[in-house]
Design an enzyme around this catalytic site. Structure first.
Site, PDB file in Angstrom:
ATOM      1  N   ASN A   1       0.748  -1.231   0.349  1.00 49.12           N
ATOM      2  CA  ASN A   1      -0.016  -0.268   0.005  1.00 49.12           C
ATOM      3  C   ASN A   1       0.892   1.164  -0.051  1.00 49.12           C
ATOM      4  OD1 ASN A   1      -2.155   1.938   0.183  1.00 49.12           O
ATOM      5  ND2 ASN A   1      -1.787   1.642   2.840  1.00 49.12           N
TER       6      ASN A   1
ATOM      7  N   HIS B   1      -8.820   1.119   4.798  1.00 49.45           N
ATOM      8  CA  HIS B   1      -8.016   0.641   5.881  1.00 49.45           C
ATOM      9  C   HIS B   1      -8.601   1.849   7.507  1.00 49.45           C
ATOM     10  CE1 HIS B   1      -3.907   2.880   6.161  1.00 49.45           C
ATOM     11  NE2 HIS B   1      -3.651   0.814   6.167  1.00 49.45           N
TER      12      HIS B   1
ATOM     13  N   GLU C   1      -6.967   4.276   8.102  1.00 51.08           N
ATOM     14  CA  GLU C   1      -6.761   5.917   8.021  1.00 51.08           C
ATOM     15  C   GLU C   1      -8.168   6.295   7.029  1.00 51.08           C
ATOM     16  OE1 GLU C   1      -1.533   4.804   7.551  1.00 51.08           O
ATOM     17  OE2 GLU C   1      -3.016   5.219   5.127  1.00 51.08           O
TER      18      GLU C   1
ATOM     19  N   GLU D   1      -4.467  -4.910  10.440  1.00 50.10           N
ATOM     20  CA  GLU D   1      -3.512  -3.900  10.921  1.00 50.10           C
ATOM     21  C   GLU D   1      -4.571  -3.823  12.597  1.00 50.10           C
ATOM     22  OE1 GLU D   1      -1.777  -2.752   7.092  1.00 50.10           O
ATOM     23  OE2 GLU D   1      -3.809  -1.214   6.868  1.00 50.10           O
TER      24      GLU D   1
ATOM     25  N   GLY E   1       2.913   2.129  10.956  1.00 51.03           N
ATOM     26  CA  GLY E   1       3.748   3.685  11.054  1.00 51.03           C
ATOM     27  C   GLY E   1       4.926   3.695  11.853  1.00 51.03           C
TER      28      GLY E   1
ATOM     29  N   SER F   1       3.935  -2.172  10.492  1.00 49.35           N
ATOM     30  CA  SER F   1       4.900  -2.233  10.805  1.00 49.35           C
ATOM     31  C   SER F   1       5.492  -3.573   9.919  1.00 49.35           C
ATOM     32  CB  SER F   1       5.233  -2.039  11.955  1.00 49.35           C
ATOM     33  OG  SER F   1       5.747  -0.628  12.259  1.00 49.35           O
TER      34      SER F   1
END
Length: 249
Positions: free
Chosen positions: A9, A93, A95, A163, A169, A209
């Site tokens: 991604n 996702h 985000e 996730e 991140g 990560s």
């Protein structure tokens, strides 16, 4: 046997110059033993698909609208992604859920639209750090799974990506036991909902990560069928070892 999947991604990263990384990736994996998917920004989908036309590496989008067309300025429909050369779409996702307030119901509608357009829907689930510390992880991801996946989803058009939000991140990674617990839970939940055989056939990815240094141990966890990789997918030199680790798992 579920075919493993390494998905990258790129998020809101990359211009035309970044496409050279796809050439390097394709050259490094001319006949990968796993499925490889790259999801660049929408502006690069057509060019990426053209660049990879002679490669087994596939291209996907990072979102789609639930409608086929209409007055939705700035949005992209699933069939538009398909026409541009995408074979998959990342949906739900964290985000998108956080930045755009996407609900499970909206993700479910987008997933249905992606499947109807012939795309593979990569549906993302994950808990916050507060949820994890309060012991609510399985309740949260279970509710997201139930609410975000349509009833007619099938293994050839659906991938689930776990996730944990707090690991995206940040460099933080759940323990292998924590990853295994969630993936086993998701497998059981899918089998209960869709039946043993269909539920067992749906691929489960881990994301958060994932790097060359930890990929092999993550891929050794039961019911981890691959990874949804963020920053480490931007460069072939970082993503290629992850693909190799998945091939060896």
């Amino acid at each position: 046997m579920r075919r493993k999947l390494a998905a990258g991604n790129w998020k809101m990263n990359g211009t035309g110059a970044q496409l050279a990384e796809l050439d390097r990736l394709a050259a490094a994996h001319p006949e990968p033993g796993v499925d490889v998917l790259i999801c660049p920004p929408a502006t690069l989908i057509h060019r990426a698909a053209s660049a990879l036309a002679q490669s087994p590496v596939s291209v996907g989008g990072q979102d789609c609208h639930a409608a086929m067309s209409g007055a939705h300025t700035g949005d992209v429909a699933a069939q538009m992604l398909a026409e541009a050369g995408a074979t998959a779409a990342i949906l739900g996702h964290s985000e998108r859920r956080a930045d755009h307030g996407e609900t499970d119901a909206q993700v479910r509608d987008k997933t249905a639209a992606a499947i109807a357009a012939g795309l593979v829907a990569v549906v993302c689930l994950g808990e916050s750090l507060d949820d994890r510390e309060a012991g609510r992880t399985l309740d949260v991801v279970g509710a997201q799974l139930d609410g975000s996946v349509p009833d007619d989803a099938s293994a050839d058009r659906l991938v689930i990506a776990y996730e944990p939000i707090w690991a995206i991140g940040t460099g933080k990674v759940p323990t292998l036991e924590q990853i295994g617990e969630v993936h086993d839970f998701l497998r059981d939940r899918l089998s209960a909902r869709f039946g043993r055989e269909p539920g067992t056939a749906i691929r489960l990815l881990y994301g958060g990560s994932v790097k060359p240094g930890n990929a092999a141990e993550i891929f050794a966890v039961n019911n981890v069928d691959g990874a949804l990789v963020g920053g480490a997918s931007l460069k072939a030199e970082d993503f290629s070892p992850i693909i190799a680790a998945l091939e060896a798992a």
